[in-house]
Design a protein around this motif. Sequence first.
Motif, PDB file in Angstrom:
ATOM      1  N   SER A  75       0.972  -1.123  -0.433  1.00 19.28           N
ATOM      2  CA  SER A  75      -0.017  -0.567   0.108  1.00 19.28           C
ATOM      3  C   SER A  75       0.792   1.412   0.442  1.00 19.28           C
ATOM      4  O   SER A  75       1.265   1.402   0.535  1.00 19.28           O
ATOM      5  CB  SER A  75      -1.276   0.196   1.485  1.00 19.28           C
ATOM      6  N   ARG A  76       0.677   2.322  -0.369  1.00 17.91           N
ATOM      7  CA  ARG A  76       0.940   3.633  -0.268  1.00 17.91           C
ATOM      8  C   ARG A  76       1.088   4.384   0.842  1.00 17.91           C
ATOM      9  O   ARG A  76       1.675   5.081   0.926  1.00 17.91           O
ATOM     10  CB  ARG A  76       0.383   4.855  -1.781  1.00 17.91           C
ATOM     11  N   GLY A  77      -0.044   3.636   1.574  1.00 17.10           N
ATOM     12  CA  GLY A  77       0.176   4.379   3.168  1.00 17.10           C
ATOM     13  C   GLY A  77       0.220   5.384   3.135  1.00 17.10           C
ATOM     14  O   GLY A  77      -1.253   6.495   2.354  1.00 17.10           O
ATOM     15  N   LEU A  78       0.361   5.673   4.578  1.00 19.35           N
ATOM     16  CA  LEU A  78       0.608   7.003   5.289  1.00 19.35           C
ATOM     17  C   LEU A  78       1.417   8.586   4.727  1.00 19.35           C
ATOM     18  O   LEU A  78       1.236   9.481   4.270  1.00 19.35           O
ATOM     19  CB  LEU A  78       0.885   7.217   6.299  1.00 19.35           C
ATOM     20  N   VAL A  79       2.555   7.516   4.188  1.00 16.95           N
ATOM     21  CA  VAL A  79       3.506   7.740   3.298  1.00 16.95           C
ATOM     22  C   VAL A  79       2.941   8.552   1.893  1.00 16.95           C
ATOM     23  O   VAL A  79       3.241   9.731   1.458  1.00 16.95           O
ATOM     24  CB  VAL A  79       4.959   7.642   2.952  1.00 16.95           C
ATOM     25  N   GLY A  80       1.861   7.929   1.600  1.00 15.10           N
ATOM     26  CA  GLY A  80       1.455   8.050  -0.156  1.00 15.10           C
ATOM     27  C   GLY A  80       0.280   9.355   0.145  1.00 15.10           C
ATOM     28  O   GLY A  80       0.639  10.292  -0.562  1.00 15.10           O
ATOM     29  N   MET A  81      -0.151   8.850   1.051  1.00  8.94           N
ATOM     30  CA  MET A  81      -1.382   9.839   1.886  1.00  8.94           C
ATOM     31  C   MET A  81      -0.567  11.381   2.105  1.00  8.94           C
ATOM     32  O   MET A  81      -1.083  12.645   1.058  1.00  8.94           O
ATOM     33  CB  MET A  81      -2.296   9.888   2.809  1.00  8.94           C
ATOM     34  N   LEU A  82       0.199  11.221   2.279  1.00  5.93           N
ATOM     35  CA  LEU A  82       1.324  12.500   3.548  1.00  5.93           C
ATOM     36  C   LEU A  82       1.667  13.093   1.710  1.00  5.93           C
ATOM     37  O   LEU A  82       1.868  14.301   2.372  1.00  5.93           O
ATOM     38  CB  LEU A  82       1.758  12.425   4.223  1.00  5.93           C
ATOM     39  N   SER A  83       2.249  12.240   0.833  1.00  7.46           N
ATOM     40  CA  SER A  83       2.663  13.471  -0.314  1.00  7.46           C
ATOM     41  C   SER A  83       2.123  13.293  -1.528  1.00  7.46           C
ATOM     42  O   SER A  83       1.885  13.865  -2.611  1.00  7.46           O
ATOM     43  CB  SER A  83       3.508  12.297  -0.251  1.00  7.46           C
ATOM     44  N   GLY A  84       0.661  13.590  -1.125  1.00  7.61           N
ATOM     45  CA  GLY A  84      -0.309  13.991  -2.390  1.00  7.61           C
ATOM     46  C   GLY A  84      -0.587  12.809  -3.229  1.00  7.61           C
ATOM     47  O   GLY A  84      -1.068  13.279  -4.462  1.00  7.61           O
ATOM     48  N   GLU A  85      -0.222  11.994  -3.135  1.00  3.44           N
ATOM     49  CA  GLU A  85      -0.022  10.776  -4.304  1.00  3.44           C
ATOM     50  C   GLU A  85      -1.745   9.646  -4.048  1.00  3.44           C
ATOM     51  O   GLU A  85      -2.131   9.592  -4.702  1.00  3.44           O
ATOM     52  CB  GLU A  85       0.719   9.623  -4.386  1.00  3.44           C
ATOM     53  N   CYS A  86      -2.683   9.902  -2.916  1.00  2.00           N
ATOM     54  CA  CYS A  86      -3.327   9.146  -2.755  1.00  2.00           C
ATOM     55  C   CYS A  86      -4.349   9.999  -1.951  1.00  2.00           C
ATOM     56  O   CYS A  86      -3.834  10.580  -1.100  1.00  2.00           O
ATOM     57  CB  CYS A  86      -2.656   7.476  -2.762  1.00  2.00           C
ATOM     58  N   GLU A  87      -5.165   9.196  -1.145  1.00  2.00           N
ATOM     59  CA  GLU A  87      -6.241   9.661  -0.081  1.00  2.00           C
ATOM     60  C   GLU A  87      -6.506   8.965   1.153  1.00  2.00           C
ATOM     61  O   GLU A  87      -6.477   7.844   0.466  1.00  2.00           O
ATOM     62  CB  GLU A  87      -7.952  10.197  -0.913  1.00  2.00           C
ATOM     63  N   ILE A  88      -7.070   9.222   1.865  1.00  2.00           N
ATOM     64  CA  ILE A  88      -7.103   7.886   2.811  1.00  2.00           C
ATOM     65  C   ILE A  88      -7.624   7.374   3.123  1.00  2.00           C
ATOM     66  O   ILE A  88      -7.239   6.482   3.121  1.00  2.00           O
ATOM     67  CB  ILE A  88      -7.712   9.069   4.436  1.00  2.00           C
ATOM     68  N   GLU A  89      -9.673   7.587   1.999  1.00  2.00           N
ATOM     69  CA  GLU A  89     -10.002   6.473   2.045  1.00  2.00           C
ATOM     70  C   GLU A  89      -9.163   5.486   1.361  1.00  2.00           C
ATOM     71  O   GLU A  89      -9.709   3.750   1.414  1.00  2.00           O
ATOM     72  CB  GLU A  89     -10.976   6.560   0.957  1.00  2.00           C
ATOM     73  N   ASP A  90      -8.303   5.569   0.586  1.00  2.00           N
ATOM     74  CA  ASP A  90      -7.676   4.642  -0.390  1.00  2.00           C
ATOM     75  C   ASP A  90      -5.909   3.739   0.143  1.00  2.00           C
ATOM     76  O   ASP A  90      -5.754   2.754   0.352  1.00  2.00           O
ATOM     77  CB  ASP A  90      -6.389   5.368  -1.583  1.00  2.00           C
ATOM     78  N   VAL A  91      -6.085   3.872   1.345  1.00  2.47           N
ATOM     79  CA  VAL A  91      -5.117   3.447   2.657  1.00  2.47           C
ATOM     80  C   VAL A  91      -5.407   2.668   3.327  1.00  2.47           C
ATOM     81  O   VAL A  91      -5.240   2.126   4.506  1.00  2.47           O
ATOM     82  CB  VAL A  91      -3.284   4.489   2.600  1.00  2.47           C
ATOM     83  N   ILE A  92      -6.444   3.129   4.273  1.00  3.07           N
ATOM     84  CA  ILE A  92      -7.628   2.716   5.028  1.00  3.07           C
ATOM     85  C   ILE A  92      -7.640   0.640   4.729  1.00  3.07           C
ATOM     86  O   ILE A  92      -8.160   0.488   3.807  1.00  3.07           O
ATOM     87  CB  ILE A  92      -8.780   2.732   5.409  1.00  3.07           C
ATOM     88  N   GLN A  93      -6.703  -0.022   5.535  1.00  5.64           N
ATOM     89  CA  GLN A  93      -7.230  -1.516   5.386  1.00  5.64           C
ATOM     90  C   GLN A  93      -8.712  -2.077   6.884  1.00  5.64           C
ATOM     91  O   GLN A  93      -7.805  -1.178   8.024  1.00  5.64           O
ATOM     92  CB  GLN A  93      -6.147  -2.473   5.141  1.00  5.64           C
ATOM     93  N   SER A  94      -8.513  -3.338   7.324  1.00  6.06           N
ATOM     94  CA  SER A  94      -9.662  -3.995   7.482  1.00  6.06           C
ATOM     95  C   SER A  94      -9.140  -5.185   8.212  1.00  6.06           C
ATOM     96  O   SER A  94      -8.425  -5.600   7.490  1.00  6.06           O
ATOM     97  CB  SER A  94     -10.459  -4.149   7.523  1.00  6.06           C
ATOM     98  N   VAL A  95      -8.389  -4.877   9.377  1.00  2.00           N
ATOM     99  CA  VAL A  95      -7.790  -6.731   9.756  1.00  2.00           C
ATOM    100  C   VAL A  95      -8.755  -7.393  11.329  1.00  2.00           C
ATOM    101  O   VAL A  95      -9.234  -6.285  11.800  1.00  2.00           O
ATOM    102  CB  VAL A  95      -6.134  -6.296  10.583  1.00  2.00           C
ATOM    103  N   GLY A  96      -8.594  -8.537  11.839  1.00  2.00           N
ATOM    104  CA  GLY A  96      -9.454  -9.412  13.064  1.00  2.00           C
ATOM    105  C   GLY A  96     -10.824  -9.205  12.953  1.00  2.00           C
ATOM    106  O   GLY A  96     -10.699  -8.669  11.837  1.00  2.00           O
ATOM    107  N   PRO A  97     -10.467  -9.798  13.514  1.00  2.00           N
ATOM    108  CA  PRO A  97     -12.464 -10.334  14.111  1.00  2.00           C
ATOM    109  C   PRO A  97     -13.749  -8.654  13.930  1.00  2.00           C
ATOM    110  O   PRO A  97     -14.913  -9.470  12.821  1.00  2.00           O
ATOM    111  CB  PRO A  97     -12.539 -11.328  14.553  1.00  2.00           C
TER     112      PRO A  97
END
Length: 221
Positions: A75-97
Amino acid sequence: MGEEYRSIRTGLLARWQHRRNLVHTITSATPQEGKTITSLNLGASFAELHNRRTIVLEADLRLPQFGKLLALPASRGLVGMLSGECEIEDVIQSVGPNELHVVPAGKRVNNEAVQLLSSQRMIKLLKKLKQSYDHVIIDTPPVIELADAGILGAMSDDVLLIARMNRTPRVLIENAAKTLASYNAPVAGLIATDQRRHRNRYYYYRYGYRYHHRYYTKNAA
């Protein structure tokens, strides 16, 4: 171990009188104290409360571990979002039950970390997440070595210090608290990890917490 994290969760809820839309920064005095495991497990504990939305941000941009610990896809992750490469919705992932939401750091950065974390994009991101989530948990690098935790702690509602039993000298914990105070970051308390009766078993999810820490500062060789 789940009960111990639920106890911490209960203490935080009581401290804030069950308020919502809070940002909690997790840091430590030195590396290998258990802050990343604590951030994830505390997040998992809050995610059990289905009436409260929780997200964990990996703001340790110099030594990201979420991807390995959680077996996340690239994922481009937080670095990608803060660098303007993507939006936060693009890098949020779900884990666990309970579908805990996490944002991995993305690619590793060193000298750019402070600039990214102190940017207007980061400030706007936290404001946006506070509107959507009841608890925003931020995993940061050790506070004595780097400025990252102090910067984010100043943007947070509280800061939790992690210290490893029978390992972290008291003077370093006191120095960490003073450093955070110099940033006007409100320290709520300390969480002790790795107690003797639960050695190497203080985490709720069974991750393999075995890796070498090596942080780089701007002036490092």
